[in-house]
Design a protein around this motif. Sequence first.
Motif, short mmCIF file in Angstrom:
data_model
loop_
_atom_site.label_atom_id
_atom_site.label_comp_id
_atom_site.label_asym_id
_atom_site.label_seq_id
_atom_site.Cartn_x
_atom_site.Cartn_y
_atom_site.Cartn_z
N ASP A 23 0.84 -1.19 0.00
CA ASP A 23 0.00 0.00 0.00
C ASP A 23 0.89 1.25 0.00
OD1 ASP A 23 0.23 1.14 2.97
OD2 ASP A 23 0.22 -1.04 3.06
N PRO A 24 0.30 2.43 -0.27
CA PRO A 24 1.12 3.65 -0.37
C PRO A 24 1.92 3.99 0.88
CG PRO A 24 -1.03 4.02 -1.35
CD PRO A 24 -1.10 2.67 -0.70
N ILE A 25 1.36 3.76 2.07
CA ILE A 25 2.09 4.09 3.30
C ILE A 25 3.29 3.16 3.47
CG2 ILE A 25 1.94 4.12 5.83
CD1 ILE A 25 -0.97 5.06 5.50
N SER A 26 3.09 1.87 3.21
CA SER A 26 4.20 0.92 3.29
C SER A 26 5.25 1.21 2.22
CB SER A 26 3.69 -0.51 3.14
OG SER A 26 2.83 -0.85 4.20
N THR A 27 4.78 1.62 1.05
CA THR A 27 5.70 1.97 -0.04
C THR A 27 6.59 3.13 0.38
OG1 THR A 27 4.24 1.17 -1.78
CG2 THR A 27 5.84 2.87 -2.40
#
Length: 259
Positions: free
Chosen positions: A181-185
Motif C-alpha cells: 500500500d502507499p504508506i508501506s511503499t
Amino acid sequence: MSKRIDVSDLNIYYGDFLAVEGVSMAIEPRSVTAFIGPSGCGKSTFLRSLNRMHEVIPGARVEGKVVMDGQDLYGSDVDPVDVRRTVGMVFQRPNPFPTMSIAENVLAGARLNSKRMRKSEADDLVESSLQGANLWNEVKDRLDRPGAGLSGGQQQRLCIARAIAVKPDVLLMDEPCSALDPISTLAIEDLIQKLKSDYTIVIVTHNMQQASRVSDATAFFNIAGTGKPGKLIEMADTATIFSNPTQKATEDYVSGRFG
C-alpha cells in the motif's frame, strides 16, 4: 561495504533464446540505480544476472562480463553462492519463511552460511539488522512471533533485514513495493534512502514517480517486439533521464506516452 559494478557487453540466454542483448553499464557504489521499462524488456532478468540468481533456471547462461571491484563474478574460480552472499536480493513479494519467527527469519541467511554464533551475537545481529531495516521498534517485543504474521510492509522490511544480516555489499530489489500500500511503499522508499549510505542499491520499478524519488541514476530498457531481446536504451543520472533524455523512446516512456 558498497561496491562498484561494471557490466560489459552482457548477453543473457535461456537455452537458445537471447533474452537480453549487449548491456554495458557502470553501477556506482553508495547510490541507488533504477531500472525502468515496459514489461518483458529484461529488467528483472538483467537484475538477477548481477548475483547469478537467473542460473537457477535450467539452460540459463550469460556471455560478457560483470565485474565487481575488479573481480569477474562469472569467472571460472567464482562460486555463485559466494556471489549471492555478497549481492543480496529482495523480491517483488515479501517472502518471510512462514514456519520461522521474526528473529529466526533475520538469522536464516547467516545460519545458512554455516556461521556459528553465540546467543549474544545472534541477538545483536537480529537487533542491528532490524534497526537497519527500520523495523526494530515495531517488533522488538514479539521477536518470537511468526514473521508471516506481520503486515505486508513489515514483511518486506523483515526480508530486507534478512538480506542485510549477511552483510552484503550490494542490494538488488525487484519491484519491492509492487505488492504494498502507499504508506508501506513510502516506508520502503525512506529505508532505501537510508541504506544507500552503506550499500550499492539497484531497484527494478514500474513506478516512474518512485524511480524519480529514490534513484540517483536510471537505466531505461526496451524491447522491439515479442521474441526480440531486451536492450538498454539509455542510462544517465535520474534528473537527466526524466527531464532531458537523449532518446525519443525514453522520453515517450517516462512521459507516459507508451508502456
